[in-house]
Every structure is written in C-alpha cells, then in structure tokens.
Design an enzyme around this catalytic site. Structure first.
Site, PDB file in Angstrom:
ATOM      1  N   ARG A   1       0.810  -1.222   0.000  1.00 37.42           N
ATOM      2  CA  ARG A   1       0.000   0.000   0.000  1.00 37.42           C
ATOM      3  C   ARG A   1       0.846   1.276   0.000  1.00 37.42           C
ATOM      4  O   ARG A   1       0.375   2.339   0.377  1.00 37.42           O
ATOM      5  CB  ARG A   1      -0.982   0.010   1.170  1.00 37.42           C
ATOM      6  CG  ARG A   1      -1.997  -1.116   1.110  1.00 37.42           C
ATOM      7  CD  ARG A   1      -3.132  -0.900   2.096  1.00 37.42           C
ATOM      8  NE  ARG A   1      -4.120  -1.953   1.955  1.00 37.42           N
ATOM      9  CZ  ARG A   1      -4.165  -3.053   2.705  1.00 37.42           C
ATOM     10  NH1 ARG A   1      -3.238  -3.242   3.640  1.00 37.42           N
ATOM     11  NH2 ARG A   1      -5.092  -3.952   2.529  1.00 37.42           N
TER      12      ARG A   1
ATOM     13  N   LYS B   1       4.010  11.144 -11.958  1.00 32.53           N
ATOM     14  CA  LYS B   1       3.188  10.297 -12.821  1.00 32.53           C
ATOM     15  C   LYS B   1       3.891   8.957 -12.993  1.00 32.53           C
ATOM     16  O   LYS B   1       5.036   8.899 -13.450  1.00 32.53           O
ATOM     17  CB  LYS B   1       2.964  10.947 -14.187  1.00 32.53           C
ATOM     18  CG  LYS B   1       1.877  12.009 -14.191  1.00 32.53           C
ATOM     19  CD  LYS B   1       1.577  12.442 -15.616  1.00 32.53           C
ATOM     20  CE  LYS B   1       0.399  13.392 -15.671  1.00 32.53           C
ATOM     21  NZ  LYS B   1       0.089  13.809 -17.058  1.00 32.53           N
TER      22      LYS B   1
ATOM     23  N   GLU C   1      11.335  16.757 -25.379  1.00 37.99           N
ATOM     24  CA  GLU C   1      10.688  17.213 -24.149  1.00 37.99           C
ATOM     25  C   GLU C   1      11.273  18.540 -23.679  1.00 37.99           C
ATOM     26  O   GLU C   1      10.583  19.315 -23.003  1.00 37.99           O
ATOM     27  CB  GLU C   1      10.814  16.146 -23.055  1.00 37.99           C
ATOM     28  CG  GLU C   1      10.106  14.830 -23.360  1.00 37.99           C
ATOM     29  CD  GLU C   1       8.588  14.895 -23.156  1.00 37.99           C
ATOM     30  OE1 GLU C   1       8.054  15.981 -22.849  1.00 37.99           O
ATOM     31  OE2 GLU C   1       7.934  13.842 -23.310  1.00 37.99           O
TER      32      GLU C   1
ATOM     33  N   LYS D   1       8.720  22.550 -15.042  1.00 37.45           N
ATOM     34  CA  LYS D   1       7.814  21.460 -14.682  1.00 37.45           C
ATOM     35  C   LYS D   1       7.492  21.479 -13.200  1.00 37.45           C
ATOM     36  O   LYS D   1       6.349  21.248 -12.803  1.00 37.45           O
ATOM     37  CB  LYS D   1       8.411  20.109 -15.070  1.00 37.45           C
ATOM     38  CG  LYS D   1       7.436  18.978 -14.746  1.00 37.45           C
ATOM     39  CD  LYS D   1       7.684  17.709 -15.490  1.00 37.45           C
ATOM     40  CE  LYS D   1       6.522  16.732 -15.273  1.00 37.45           C
ATOM     41  NZ  LYS D   1       6.748  15.442 -15.943  1.00 37.45           N
TER      42      LYS D   1
ATOM     43  N   GLU E   1      -3.605  17.372 -12.341  1.00 36.76           N
ATOM     44  CA  GLU E   1      -4.287  17.837 -13.553  1.00 36.76           C
ATOM     45  C   GLU E   1      -5.737  18.195 -13.297  1.00 36.76           C
ATOM     46  O   GLU E   1      -6.621  17.905 -14.101  1.00 36.76           O
ATOM     47  CB  GLU E   1      -4.196  16.784 -14.671  1.00 36.76           C
ATOM     48  CG  GLU E   1      -2.841  16.719 -15.330  1.00 36.76           C
ATOM     49  CD  GLU E   1      -2.814  15.811 -16.560  1.00 36.76           C
ATOM     50  OE1 GLU E   1      -3.887  15.433 -17.056  1.00 36.76           O
ATOM     51  OE2 GLU E   1      -1.720  15.493 -17.012  1.00 36.76           O
TER      52      GLU E   1
ATOM     53  N   ARG F   1      -1.584  21.581 -15.591  1.00 37.60           N
ATOM     54  CA  ARG F   1      -0.644  20.493 -15.822  1.00 37.60           C
ATOM     55  C   ARG F   1      -0.903  19.794 -17.148  1.00 37.60           C
ATOM     56  O   ARG F   1       0.022  19.215 -17.751  1.00 37.60           O
ATOM     57  CB  ARG F   1      -0.691  19.485 -14.664  1.00 37.60           C
ATOM     58  CG  ARG F   1       0.327  18.376 -14.843  1.00 37.60           C
ATOM     59  CD  ARG F   1       0.606  17.568 -13.608  1.00 37.60           C
ATOM     60  NE  ARG F   1       1.622  16.561 -13.901  1.00 37.60           N
ATOM     61  CZ  ARG F   1       2.222  15.813 -12.999  1.00 37.60           C
ATOM     62  NH1 ARG F   1       1.930  15.944 -11.714  1.00 37.60           N
ATOM     63  NH2 ARG F   1       3.134  14.920 -13.353  1.00 37.60           N
TER      64      ARG F   1
ATOM     65  N   ASN G   1       1.145  17.917 -21.700  1.00 35.25           N
ATOM     66  CA  ASN G   1       0.842  16.852 -22.661  1.00 35.25           C
ATOM     67  C   ASN G   1       0.923  17.325 -24.104  1.00 35.25           C
ATOM     68  O   ASN G   1       0.512  16.590 -25.018  1.00 35.25           O
ATOM     69  CB  ASN G   1      -0.557  16.285 -22.394  1.00 35.25           C
ATOM     70  CG  ASN G   1      -0.650  15.573 -21.064  1.00 35.25           C
ATOM     71  OD1 ASN G   1       0.238  14.822 -20.694  1.00 35.25           O
ATOM     72  ND2 ASN G   1      -1.720  15.828 -20.329  1.00 35.25           N
TER      73      ASN G   1
ATOM     74  N   HIS H   1       1.447  14.953 -27.031  1.00 39.95           N
ATOM     75  CA  HIS H   1       1.312  13.569 -26.575  1.00 39.95           C
ATOM     76  C   HIS H   1       0.075  12.860 -27.127  1.00 39.95           C
ATOM     77  O   HIS H   1       0.097  11.640 -27.301  1.00 39.95           O
ATOM     78  CB  HIS H   1       1.304  13.518 -25.045  1.00 39.95           C
ATOM     79  CG  HIS H   1       2.652  13.758 -24.437  1.00 39.95           C
ATOM     80  ND1 HIS H   1       3.361  14.936 -24.620  1.00 39.95           N
ATOM     81  CD2 HIS H   1       3.436  12.982 -23.648  1.00 39.95           C
ATOM     82  CE1 HIS H   1       4.514  14.859 -23.961  1.00 39.95           C
ATOM     83  NE2 HIS H   1       4.578  13.690 -23.371  1.00 39.95           N
TER      84      HIS H   1
ATOM     85  N   HIS I   1       1.143   9.632 -28.802  1.00 41.50           N
ATOM     86  CA  HIS I   1       0.784   8.306 -28.294  1.00 41.50           C
ATOM     87  C   HIS I   1       0.087   7.480 -29.369  1.00 41.50           C
ATOM     88  O   HIS I   1       0.254   6.249 -29.426  1.00 41.50           O
ATOM     89  CB  HIS I   1      -0.112   8.432 -27.068  1.00 41.50           C
ATOM     90  CG  HIS I   1       0.624   8.846 -25.830  1.00 41.50           C
ATOM     91  ND1 HIS I   1      -0.018   9.169 -24.651  1.00 41.50           N
ATOM     92  CD2 HIS I   1       1.951   8.989 -25.574  1.00 41.50           C
ATOM     93  CE1 HIS I   1       0.876   9.490 -23.738  1.00 41.50           C
ATOM     94  NE2 HIS I   1       2.072   9.389 -24.269  1.00 41.50           N
TER      95      HIS I   1
ATOM     96  N   HIS J   1       9.533   7.201 -27.525  1.00 47.35           N
ATOM     97  CA  HIS J   1       8.517   8.113 -26.994  1.00 47.35           C
ATOM     98  C   HIS J   1       8.797   9.565 -27.370  1.00 47.35           C
ATOM     99  O   HIS J   1       7.905  10.279 -27.845  1.00 47.35           O
ATOM    100  CB  HIS J   1       8.438   7.967 -25.475  1.00 47.35           C
ATOM    101  CG  HIS J   1       7.520   8.957 -24.828  1.00 47.35           C
ATOM    102  ND1 HIS J   1       6.156   8.984 -25.059  1.00 47.35           N
ATOM    103  CD2 HIS J   1       7.768   9.989 -23.974  1.00 47.35           C
ATOM    104  CE1 HIS J   1       5.604   9.975 -24.383  1.00 47.35           C
ATOM    105  NE2 HIS J   1       6.559  10.594 -23.713  1.00 47.35           N
TER     106      HIS J   1
END
Length: 368
Positions: free
Chosen positions: A118, A140, A182, A224, A234, A239, A243, A246, A250, A264
């Site tokens: 946990r 993330k 990036e 960032k 987000e 935030r 993206n 992206h 993606h 990527h």
C-alpha cells in the site's frame, strides 16, 4: 530546487558527477545499511558500477534488480516480476527503492512503489535526457496496456530526484535527440524565449556541451516543478499543458507497437509538429509559427510528420488509437493546441473526424 507539495514536497538535485557522489546524497535513505536499485541491462552496464562504488564507500550495500531494456518492460508481466523480487528482498513500507534509468524504469518503479504494501518510498535517478527533464519529476507513474500507453498507473511522488547530466555521455545520439523533444516542449508551451534559445543552442546541447546541457535541464525542470506544484493531479488544467504533442504522439506510438521503431520522444516531437500544423489549419496559429516549429524539429533529426515517424496507419485508425487516451471525459478528448509559439492552450471542442481528415491531408502534403 524543491517541488512544493506540502507533505509530499521533495528536492531535485542537478549536479555534474552526482552519481559518483551518490553516497552523500542517498546514504540517509538507506535502512539496515542497504538500498535496492532497479535498473535495466543497458543502464546497469553503463552506470550501475558508479552508483554501487559510491554507495559502498558510504557503507551502503546495493541490492540490484536488473530488467530488460525497452518500452515493453512497462507491462503487467514485468510489474508482477518486479513486485515479487521486491517482496523477496523483504522491502518494507519505510524503505526507499532507487529507480536508476530512463522513463521506462522510473515509471515502472514508481508504480510498483505506489502499490507495494500500500505504498513505500522511491527515489528517481534518471539517466536519459527525457527522464531528467520530464518523467522523473511530477509523480506520474504507469505501465502500458494493450489499449494504449500509460493507462494503468497512479500519481505518486518520489522522495528525491538526483540528476547527473554526465550520465548522458553514454547515451546513443538517437536517445538524446528523443529527450530533446521534451526540452522543446517547455518553450512551446509558454516560454518563447526558451524555444528561441533551443533554436540557437540546441545543436550544442545535442553535441554534449556541459553548459548547454545543464542550462536546458535546469530550465526545463524548474518549469515542470512550478506546474506540478500548482496542479499536481491535472485538476485545474494547467498540468495538462505538459501533454503538448502527446495525444498525437501516443497514437503514433500505438501504431508502431510501442517499440523501438518510434521512441517516446520521437512520437512527442512529431506530435508537437502535428499539433502546431493542425492549429494553423484551424486558423488559430500563424502558419509561420507552425513552419518554424516543424523546421527546427526536422533540423535536429526528429520526426515531424507521419512518414518520418514510420507510421503507416490512416487518419481514422490513428484517431481510433486516440479514443483510448486516458484524458477522455464524457466522450470528449481534450487537445493541446496553440495560438503561437509559447501560447499553448487546452481545447475541448475538437472534432475527431476533422483530426482524421487533417492527418490524411498532412500525409499527402508531406509526400507531395
């Protein structure tokens, strides 16, 4: 610098040669005189000996877990294997797991830490440009699914991010270029002066100039960290600006099977060029700005259209990939568009059939 998130705040250290002095940075996180270090086979060969020597000099033993390299490692199979290995090493909730590697290792280890017992702690030691300027900061974590990229994961902040720009010396040039996408992103979002710096100094950065490299890493990470501190999950939409490129990217990665056919960062580069050209098509962005973005991405050897990204799918198939995007809400997919360089915004009224038509037109124009 510090990511200010109240009880979840943490430091980011950027220091040339930090890996060789890791003992001074990480010894305080070791319990029972050891740290478990998760890495991949490539990074293990290039960087693990440096980290191991420094930690042993500080009387910290290293327990390495070495995974296969590549995007395919961000999977259920490797997550399960990693969790079993961590449990076999009797990791406790108070322990820190060290993620030594690029975005794949950082994402996988962060997600494993978030669910093991946990939640236990982890430390990011990113070794690629992409991970240093983007994925290691912000919490993330995720693995990929058959339906798409990063669809299974959590927001889970590290306890420390230790960035050593010298680790970039061992990277293939292709990996460095992919990470540079990036870096560009921060200029395109809201910092046109930084994009102009990239146009002037990007080649110097890519050639390994230490000053250019450190400047780009620090400026990117500060940007960032500020966004994450303002909008960790987000919720406000700020935030989401991170993206940029992206959604298109993606989809391109999905078409190429999340493989080495398209890294990527390469997908993000092509995605940013597509986002600017689509914005120009919608008459939101001056065509000259879209052309400028495309020209620079092409000049540094990154893909800027479907052909250079080795994508064969048609527009409708790429849009079908987008429907699995984790940002989908009430059947609507938000898009990052631009009113110009440094003027990115979130649009929630983009028609996907128009996106499919644009992609087909863009392919035809590129091939003309």
């Amino acid at each position: 610098m510090r990511v200010a998130l109240d009880a979840r705040s943490y430091d980011i250290v950027i220091e040339q040669g930090a890996l060789d002095r890791a003992g001074s940075h990480l010894a305080g996180y070791a319990r029972k005189g050891r740290l478990v270090v998760v890495t991949d086979a490539h990074v293990a060969a290039a960087q693990l000996p440096r980290l191991d020597a420094s930690l042993r000099a500080a009387n910290v033993a290293v327990e390495p877990i070495i995974l296969p390299p590549g995007e395919q490692t961000k999977s259920w199979r490797h997550l399960e294997s990693l969790l079993d290995d961590l449990l076999a090493l009797e990791i406790e909730r108070g322990d820190h797991i060290v993620a030594l590697g690029g975005g794949v290792i950082g994402d996988l280890v962060g997600f494993a830490a978030s669910i093991l017992k946990r939640g236990c702690h982890f430390i990011q030691v990113p070794t690629t440009l992409l991970a240093q300027v983007d994925s290691s900061v912000g919490g993330k974590t995720a693995i990929n699914a058959k339906a798409g990229k990063n669809l299974i994961g959590s927001f889970y902040q590290p306890g420390l991010v230790l960035i050593d720009p010298s680790t970039l010396d061992s990277l293939p040039q292709r990996e460095t270029r992919a990470g540079y996408a990036e870096v560009l992103k921060y200029g395109l979002i809201d910092d046109p002066d930084f994009f102009a710096w990239c146009e002037r100094e990007g080649e110097r950065l890519l050639a390994g100039d230490p000053q250019a490299r450190e400047y780009a890493i620090e400026r990117s990470v500060r940007a960032k960290a500020a966004i994450v501190a303002d909008d960790e999950r987000e919720m406000s939409g700020r935030r989401a600006l991170l993206n940029l490129g992206h959604t298109f990217g993606h989809a391109l990665e999905a078409d190429t099977g999340f493989s080495d056919r398209l890294l990527h960062g390469e997908g993000v580069a092509a995605g940013m060029a597509l986002a600017f050209r689509y914005s120009a098509r919608l008459r939101l962005c001056p065509p000259a700005d879209a052309e400028r973005v495309t020209a620079h991405i092409k000049a540094v050897g990154l893909p800027q259209d479907l052909a250079s990204a080795h994508v064969r799918a048609d527009g409708a198939a790429l849009v079908a990939h987008m429907l699995h995007d984790k940002k989908m809400a009430a059947g609507t997919l938000p898009f990052l568009l631009a009113r110009g360089i440094g003027q990115t915004f979130l649009s929630k009224d983009v028609a996907l059939d128009d996106v499919a038509a644009f992609l087909e037109e863009d392919r035809a124009t590129a091939g003309a």
